[in-house]
Design a protein around this motif. Structure first.
Motif, mmCIF file in Angstrom:
data_model
loop_
_atom_site.group_PDB
_atom_site.id
_atom_site.type_symbol
_atom_site.label_atom_id
_atom_site.label_comp_id
_atom_site.label_asym_id
_atom_site.label_seq_id
_atom_site.Cartn_x
_atom_site.Cartn_y
_atom_site.Cartn_z
ATOM 1 N N LEU A 29 65.948 -31.231 -53.109
ATOM 2 C CA LEU A 29 66.889 -31.611 -52.061
ATOM 3 C C LEU A 29 67.911 -30.511 -51.812
ATOM 4 C CD1 LEU A 29 67.908 -33.714 -50.112
ATOM 5 C CD2 LEU A 29 69.168 -34.788 -51.962
ATOM 6 N N ALA A 30 68.433 -29.961 -52.893
ATOM 7 C CA ALA A 30 69.438 -28.910 -52.749
ATOM 8 C C ALA A 30 68.849 -27.721 -51.988
ATOM 9 C CB ALA A 30 69.952 -28.474 -54.119
ATOM 10 N N ALA A 31 67.613 -27.369 -52.331
ATOM 11 C CA ALA A 31 66.968 -26.237 -51.655
ATOM 12 C C ALA A 31 66.831 -26.532 -50.161
ATOM 13 C CB ALA A 31 65.602 -25.962 -52.267
ATOM 14 N N LEU A 32 66.413 -27.743 -49.844
ATOM 15 C CA LEU A 32 66.250 -28.113 -48.434
ATOM 16 C C LEU A 32 67.574 -28.001 -47.682
ATOM 17 C CD1 LEU A 32 63.870 -31.177 -48.608
ATOM 18 C CD2 LEU A 32 63.428 -28.956 -47.585
ATOM 19 N N ILE A 33 68.619 -28.521 -48.291
ATOM 20 C CA ILE A 33 69.926 -28.491 -47.628
ATOM 21 C C ILE A 33 70.357 -27.046 -47.389
ATOM 22 C CG2 ILE A 33 72.387 -28.966 -47.948
ATOM 23 C CD1 ILE A 33 71.612 -31.572 -49.301
ATOM 24 N N PHE A 34 70.145 -26.207 -48.396
ATOM 25 C CA PHE A 34 70.602 -24.831 -48.257
ATOM 26 C C PHE A 34 69.810 -24.072 -47.192
ATOM 27 C CE2 PHE A 34 70.337 -20.332 -49.264
ATOM 28 C CZ PHE A 34 71.681 -20.010 -49.164
ATOM 29 N N VAL A 35 68.492 -24.158 -47.272
ATOM 30 C CA VAL A 35 67.672 -23.391 -46.330
ATOM 31 C C VAL A 35 67.984 -23.786 -44.894
ATOM 32 C CG1 VAL A 35 65.333 -22.992 -45.516
ATOM 33 C CG2 VAL A 35 65.820 -22.993 -47.953
ATOM 34 N N TRP A 36 68.102 -25.076 -44.690
ATOM 35 C CA TRP A 36 68.365 -25.524 -43.331
ATOM 36 C C TRP A 36 69.752 -25.061 -42.862
ATOM 37 C CZ3 TRP A 36 65.743 -30.734 -41.830
ATOM 38 C CH2 TRP A 36 65.350 -30.647 -40.491
ATOM 39 N N GLY A 37 70.703 -25.140 -43.781
ATOM 40 C CA GLY A 37 72.054 -24.686 -43.462
ATOM 41 C C GLY A 37 72.084 -23.217 -43.097
ATOM 42 N N PHE A 38 71.306 -22.435 -43.810
ATOM 43 C CA PHE A 38 71.246 -20.999 -43.547
ATOM 44 C C PHE A 38 70.724 -20.737 -42.136
ATOM 45 C CE2 PHE A 38 69.015 -16.947 -43.629
ATOM 46 C CZ PHE A 38 69.973 -16.117 -44.175
ATOM 47 N N ILE A 39 69.651 -21.408 -41.798
ATOM 48 C CA ILE A 39 69.047 -21.179 -40.491
ATOM 49 C C ILE A 39 69.951 -21.687 -39.371
ATOM 50 C CG2 ILE A 39 67.114 -21.830 -39.032
ATOM 51 C CD1 ILE A 39 65.491 -21.828 -41.744
ATOM 52 N N ASP A 40 70.526 -22.874 -39.575
ATOM 53 C CA ASP A 40 71.448 -23.399 -38.563
ATOM 54 C C ASP A 40 72.641 -22.474 -38.375
ATOM 55 O OD1 ASP A 40 70.094 -25.601 -37.734
ATOM 56 O OD2 ASP A 40 71.000 -26.964 -39.181
ATOM 57 N N GLY A 41 73.127 -21.969 -39.513
ATOM 58 C CA GLY A 41 74.283 -21.081 -39.445
ATOM 59 C C GLY A 41 73.968 -19.842 -38.637
ATOM 60 N N MET A 42 72.793 -19.292 -38.869
ATOM 61 C CA MET A 42 72.381 -18.088 -38.167
ATOM 62 C C MET A 42 72.320 -18.359 -36.664
ATOM 63 S SD MET A 42 69.597 -15.681 -39.768
ATOM 64 C CE MET A 42 68.020 -16.083 -39.113
ATOM 65 N N ASN A 43 71.721 -19.471 -36.300
ATOM 66 C CA ASN A 43 71.588 -19.791 -34.880
ATOM 67 C C ASN A 43 72.939 -20.078 -34.234
ATOM 68 O OD1 ASN A 43 68.876 -19.448 -35.047
ATOM 69 N ND2 ASN A 43 68.412 -21.620 -35.310
ATOM 70 N N GLU A 44 73.752 -20.841 -34.934
ATOM 71 C CA GLU A 44 75.060 -21.209 -34.408
ATOM 72 C C GLU A 44 75.895 -19.956 -34.147
ATOM 73 O OE1 GLU A 44 76.382 -23.922 -33.436
ATOM 74 O OE2 GLU A 44 78.433 -23.161 -33.194
ATOM 75 N N GLN A 45 75.831 -19.045 -35.113
ATOM 76 C CA GLN A 45 76.594 -17.818 -34.992
ATOM 77 C C GLN A 45 76.144 -17.001 -33.791
ATOM 78 O OE1 GLN A 45 76.702 -16.514 -39.015
ATOM 79 N NE2 GLN A 45 77.485 -14.545 -38.358
ATOM 80 N N THR A 46 74.821 -16.956 -33.634
ATOM 81 C CA THR A 46 74.281 -16.217 -32.503
ATOM 82 C C THR A 46 74.831 -16.772 -31.191
ATOM 83 O OG1 THR A 46 72.276 -16.007 -33.784
ATOM 84 C CG2 THR A 46 72.143 -15.418 -31.486
ATOM 85 N N ILE A 47 74.793 -18.083 -31.055
ATOM 86 C CA ILE A 47 75.237 -18.685 -29.800
ATOM 87 C C ILE A 47 76.730 -18.476 -29.605
ATOM 88 C CG2 ILE A 47 75.424 -20.817 -28.485
ATOM 89 C CD1 ILE A 47 73.209 -21.953 -30.241
ATOM 90 N N GLU A 48 77.487 -18.787 -30.649
ATOM 91 C CA GLU A 48 78.924 -18.736 -30.521
ATOM 92 C C GLU A 48 79.367 -17.313 -30.180
ATOM 93 O OE1 GLU A 48 80.699 -21.399 -30.414
ATOM 94 O OE2 GLU A 48 82.508 -20.213 -30.015
ATOM 95 N N ASN A 49 78.855 -16.346 -30.924
ATOM 96 C CA ASN A 49 79.272 -14.976 -30.673
ATOM 97 C C ASN A 49 78.838 -14.491 -29.304
ATOM 98 O OD1 ASN A 49 80.496 -14.856 -33.091
ATOM 99 N ND2 ASN A 49 78.848 -13.763 -34.128
#
Ligand SMILES: Nc1ncnc2c1ncn2[C@@H]1O[C@H](COP(=O)(O)OP(=O)(O)OP(=O)(O)O)[C@@H](O)[C@H]1O
Ligand SMILES: [Mg+2]
Lengths: 835, 229
Positions: A29-49
């Protein structure tokens, strides 16, 4: 005693079993939460910036401008209308702009840039580039011909604060326009694409430069909720009527949207893989935990417990474990993700590669999204409860006697190893026992090797996919543009300008051709330039090639889709890419003008006739280059017989580095240098690195889960056999033999898993390497990547694969040591007393 | 000649804060070739004593000699070797290795002893025949009855010609006819090969056939009776 209490006590009774199951759930579960968070973070940052630095959430143009970007589609700067829009619901701020392209020259060179004319007062309420000013200042209300540009661009153009820069462009009426600007500030957004290609000047200066007095090309807007951009755009469009286009950021940045979709697709694949492996690991553990207790359940049944109650008990137990796993997994996953969400994950080493992802800065900040956390929690909880159903149901149907006796039906009568071999050593007998133990519980073994196999197959495929991806990038880049090795003057690569040249190229050519690895060589001229059709101007790289020699080095002649490849070196024919031709809306035979800069900085133009159109399938290539005859280029640039580079094709791609260093040795002291394709395309090399890095992360997660899975299986099977080990110890078996036996088991399981996984992976790859993986839906994402077309053919490269496979194998074996040594350290008495 | 000797043997189990004294000062000498039984009520310490003698467990204090060697000072490895070469075990629950056939179970100990293939095979087959399991050599434990399994266990315990066989309630799970036959078999081995047998038992039949009865109560020897032949 209630079932709940009983279930709870059962869990406590066997602490190792419970903690193993719990750890499987938690880590997964922890791995799933982290991996997804990483990818979401990357995408969010791309859009926001991308939206806040430059573009804004919405843009309003005169109808048609967005598709054509021609200056005659500008609109009057209507202040009343501007105010009206500003007052519309959800609109937070509005700013007028003039946007177009130009050539920027500093001391002695020119390069294509995107010019944004802004209102220094209004713009900061819409976009945030002003926050990224590193030197000097942002534009001010009373600025005249001031310019602010990115630090990367400034470095390349050799400009500092206080220097003077020249912008050259085509004005609205089609005439050539130029003006001087004083550099007042440099910004550093951390996004290379922005820092290397945008310049900001005051709106009034832009109107002057482009002859757009009283006109603007766009209003850019900030709204209160980015997610609602599409709705807001529609509302405004209704209000403004047909004379205007209102575009939201998704329409403005389609490449980014595609890239995000591409990332999302990749992340779904990775997450799916992890979910499957976690599911198998958890299911396996729970299955075993229930199986191990067959006898106990038999006794319960014998005592009059109903079948339903037994099932309930089992489910209750796994539910309690699942809930605890859920809590722990969430705590760990969120803690880790949250830590990195604040600290960021530093990827600056890979900045060149990140450049291909617009909007990304050097660090990725994972993003916690509660809906994702909720989803993976539910998934994890279900996979920790559902697998228990099957063994629970099976056990509850047993006759109590069968259950107590340990289910004789389960005895697998094995032909294998039954015929006692003629020779057997101590080692052999442990192998034999190991093999039979694997057969003793075929389900467990199948699941364990299955998890390994799946992890490996998925990994092989993804790896092959990226290898195919990179091979295509490298091969296309080499074949269509940069060749294997280029000889060029020092400094040329930073600045494609006529000021850098090779004199006496013929001597060099002969010298180069003596090198045994060299197949062909061809002289070239390459400079930055602008191409203008009657209505539009685009920056590109003008390449002068020898029409006889070049086809032996690069294969553009093989991808001509209209017209012909260049014939002769002194005609006024020009070869353009499909994409550029479409953008400029040209037809075969039509005239276009190319403008570039001489070595002394003065501008020259030449008129050419569209003679051929090439299509490589990659958007960057199909837009960025124009080809003319070598002589023609030399005379345009007054270079006599000088050239910029000599491009070389080798016998083999892998000879590039050796040949380059050979050539460098022979040319030492000349001021020329030979560069391999790796030197010329560091982006590519870094992209490969960054992808490899991502793969190591994925690999590490997959391996960790597989290792935990294997360890769990073996711990369970060791627990199950505690008594057996006690007997073996009692009979004088040395503990190290017991370690060996357990390790042998994991070797066999690992071997089966790896063989199966490799087989599955190879089959999958073979299929797709035949038919290709179609990425046309993501062409925006792929076009940012030099050399990549829309169809990727996965490719298994053994050299890249044996290591991870071996590591996986060893992981399994190492994972076996813990349960093995646990078994060996058992005190015989305790072991024999084990129920 | 003393094959087993214990001196003031004490074994305490610590359970949470309570100390359970399983053996409180056992002095016992057993000679080579004896066929003796430890008797006494449940919980009196029989199994504990057998485990100590077999080197499966270590005493809290006191000393044990096996064939003249003090085993308290032996390393784990040496203890393994001692069990391998000198001691055979028979358990109440048979405890065969489930993935090995009857023959392989018997061979197992000799494999550890690195006895050549041929000799090993011959001896196993003949021991199995001796315990009456001819023809069942290739069956797995699950495919044998309780009595048959215990015979395999006996065969396994004696095949490597140990000096001592420790048998913890070997007949408890068997009917009296089967148990009796098994005891005859062990008695026969005892007489022919001078193997020392030490039983722990509640079984009257075992007590009747044993040549010596040592009675335990609360971890102490309360009676030691050698029967006249
Ligand atoms: N591992 C242990 N932990 C705690 N106490 C133990 C342990 N093993 C034995 N005991 C205690 O030591 C005492 C002696 O036990 P032991 O098993 O030797 O008895 P026994 O004579 O073999 O009994 P039975 O005839 O029932 O097999 C008992 O009181 C028992 O509760
Ligand atoms: Mg006992």
């Amino acid at each position: 005693m209630s079932l709940l209490k009983l279930a709870y006590r059962n869990l406590w009774r066997n602490k190792s079993r419970s903690s193993i199951t719990l750890s499987a759930i938690t880590v997964g579960l922890a791995a799933l939460i982290f991996v997804w968070g990483f990818i979401d973070g990357m995408n969010e940052q791309t859009i926001e910036n991308s939206t806040t630095y430059i573009t804004g959430h919405l843009k309003i143009h005169k109808a048609g401008f967005h598709d054509d970007k021609a200056l005659y589609l500008s609109m009057p700067h209507d202040l009343a209308l501007q105010q009206r829009i500003n007052d519309a619901p959800h609109v937070v701020a509005i700013a007028p702009r003039v946007e177009d392209k130009a050539l920027l020259s500093g001391a002695d060179e020119a390069r294509g840039v995107k010019v944004i004319g802004i209102d220094p007062v209004l713009e900061p309420s819409v976009t945030t580039i002003f926050k990224a000013i590193k030197q000097g200042r942002y534009l001010q209300a009373d600025d005249g011909n001031s310019i602010v540009l990115g630090d990367k661009l400034a470095a390349k153009a050799d400009l500092k604060v206080g220097d003077e820069a020249v912008l050259v462009t085509q004005a609205r009426d089609g005439s050539l326009a130029a003006d001087r600007f004083q550099v007042v500030g440099l910004f550093d957004s951390g996004i290379d694409m922005i820092d290397a290609s945008y310049v900001f000047i005051p709106l009034s200066a832009a109107q002057e430069l482009y002859s757009l007095w009283g006109q603007i090309t766009a209003w850019t807007l900030r709204i209160d909720n980015r997610q609602m951009a599409q709705d807001s755009a529609r509302q405004l469009k209704n209000e403004l009527g047909a004379g205007f286009d209102v575009l939201d950021w998704k329409q403005l940045l389609p490449e980014m949207v595609q890239m995000i979709r591409f990332h999302e697709l990749m992340s779904y694949i990775v997450i799916f893989i992890i979910i499957v492996i976690v599911a198998v690991g958890v299911a396996n553990t729970i299955l075993m935990a229930v199986k191990e207790r067959t006898r106990e359940f038999g006794i319960m049944l014998a005592l009059g417990t109903s079948q339903l109650q037994v099932i309930q008990l089992v489910l209750l137990e796994s539910f309690i474990l699942g809930i605890f796993g859920l809590l722990l997994g969430n705590v760990f996953g969120l803690l880790v993700t949250n830590y990195f969400a604040n600290a960021g994950i530093d990827l600056t080493e890979f900045t060149l590669a990140m450049e291909t992802m617009p909007g990304l800065t050097g660090s990725v900040y994972p993003l916690i999204r509660l809906d994702r956390v909720f989803f993976v929690s539910i998934v994890t909880l279900s996979i920790s409860v559902l697998p228990a159903l099957y063994p629970a149901w099976q056990v509850s149907r047993l006759q109590p006697v069968e259950a107590i006796q340990g289910v004789a039906k389960n005895a697998v009568h094995m032909a294998w190893g039954q015929t006692t071999s003629a020779r057997s050593s101590t080692r052999l007998v442990f192998w034999r026992i190991a093999f039979r133990n694997i057969w003793r519980n075929p389900w467990r073994s199948a699941l364990t090797s299955g998890a390994t196999a799946f992890g490996l197959a998925a990994f092989l495929f993804l790896y092959a996919f990226t290898d195919g991806f990179f091979e295509q990038m490298i091969d296309n880049s080499i074949d269509f543009s940069i060749a294997h090795v280029q000889i060029e003057p020092k400094g040329y690569r930073d600045d494609y300008s006529a000021a850098y040249y090779l004199s006496q190229p013929d001597n060099l050519l002969t010298q180069v051709q003596q090198n045994p690895g060299v197949l062909a060589a061809s002289p070239r001229i390459q400079v930055e330039a602008m191409i203008s059709s009657p209505t539009k101007t685009e920056p590109l790289i003008l390449t002068g090639v020898d029409s006889d020699l070049e086809p032996h080095v690069t294969r553009l002649d093989a991808v001509i889709i209209e017209g012909k490849y260049l014939k002769g070196n002194d005609t006024t024919d020009i070869l353009l890419g499909r994409k550029l031709v479409d953008e400029l809306d040209l037809r075969m035979g039509e005239k276009i003008v190319v403008t570039t800069q001489l070595a002394d900085g003065s501008l020259v133009s030449g008129a050419y006739r569209l003679f051929g159109i090439y299509q490589t399938g990659n958007e960057t290539f199909d837009r960025m280059f124009a080809y003319i005859g070598l002589r023609q280029a030399q005379s345009l640039l007054s270079m006599q017989d000088r050239v910029s580079t000599i491009a070389i094709r080798l016998q083999e791609r892998d000879l590039s580095k050796i040949t380059a260093s050979d050539l460098n040795e022979s040319m030492s002291g000349t001021g020329y240098e030979a560069k391999s394709w790796q030197d010329i395309m560091p982006v590519l090399v870094q992209m490969i690195d960054v992808t490899r890095l991502m793969f190591f992360v994925v690999l590490a997660i997959v391996f960790a889960i597989v290792a935990i899975g294997v360890t769990n299986t073996l711990i369970m099977s060791v627990l199950e056999r505690t008594r057996e080990f006690g007997v073996m110890l009692a009979m004088g078996t040395e503990p190290r033999f017991i370690v060996r036996m357990v390790v042998y088991e994991s070797i066999v399981l690992g071997f089966i898993g790896i063989a199966l996984g490799t087989l599955m992976g190879v089959l999958l790859v073979s299929y797709y390497s035949e038919y290709g993986v179609d990425l046309s839906d993501y062409s925006g994402a792929t076009s940012a990547i030099p050399g990549l077309t829309n169809v990727v053919y996965p490719m298994l490269i053994f050299a890249n694969l044996w290591l991870p496979t071996l590591v996986l194998f060893i992981t399994g074996i190492v994972a076996a040591f813990y349960p093995a040594s646990r078994a060996a350290q058992l005190s015989p008495v305790t072991a024999l007393r084990h129920a | 000649m003393a094959i087993v000797r214990t001196e003031n043997l004490i074994k305490e189990y610590h359970q949470q804060s309570i100390v359970v004294a399983a053996l409180r000062g056992i002095d016992l000498t057993i000679n080579k070739g004896e066929f003796m039984a430890l008797v006494g009520p449940s919980g009196s310490g029989k199994t504990t004593l057998l485990n100590l003698i077999g080197g499966l467990d270590t005493p809290s204090s006191g000393r044990i000699w096996i064939a003249g060697q003090e085993i308290g000072s032996l390393s784990k490895r040496k203890l393994s070797a001692l069990r391998l070469w000198k001691v055979g075990f028979i358990f109440q629950e048979y405890n065969l290795i489930p993935v090995l056939s009857a023959l392989e179970n018997v061979e197992y100990v000799m494999l550890l002893q690195k006895i050549p293939d041929k000799e090993r095979r011959e001896r196993s087959v003949s021991v199995l025949a001796e315990v009456g399991l001819k023809g069942l050599e290739h069956r797995r434990p699950q495919e044998l009855s309780g009595g048959q399994q215990q015979r395999v266990a006996v065969a396994r315990a004696i095949v490597s010609k140990p000096s001592i066989v420790l048998a913890d309630e070997p007949t408890a799970n068997l009917d009296s006819a089967t148990g009796g036959a098994l005891l005859d078999l062990m008695r026969d081995l005892n007489e022919r090969h001078q193997v020392t047998f030490i039983f722990s038992t509640h079984d009257a039949m075992v007590m009747k056939r044993a040549k010596r009865l040592v009675q335990l109560k609360d971890g102490q020897i309360v009676n030691d009776k050698i029967k006249p032949d």
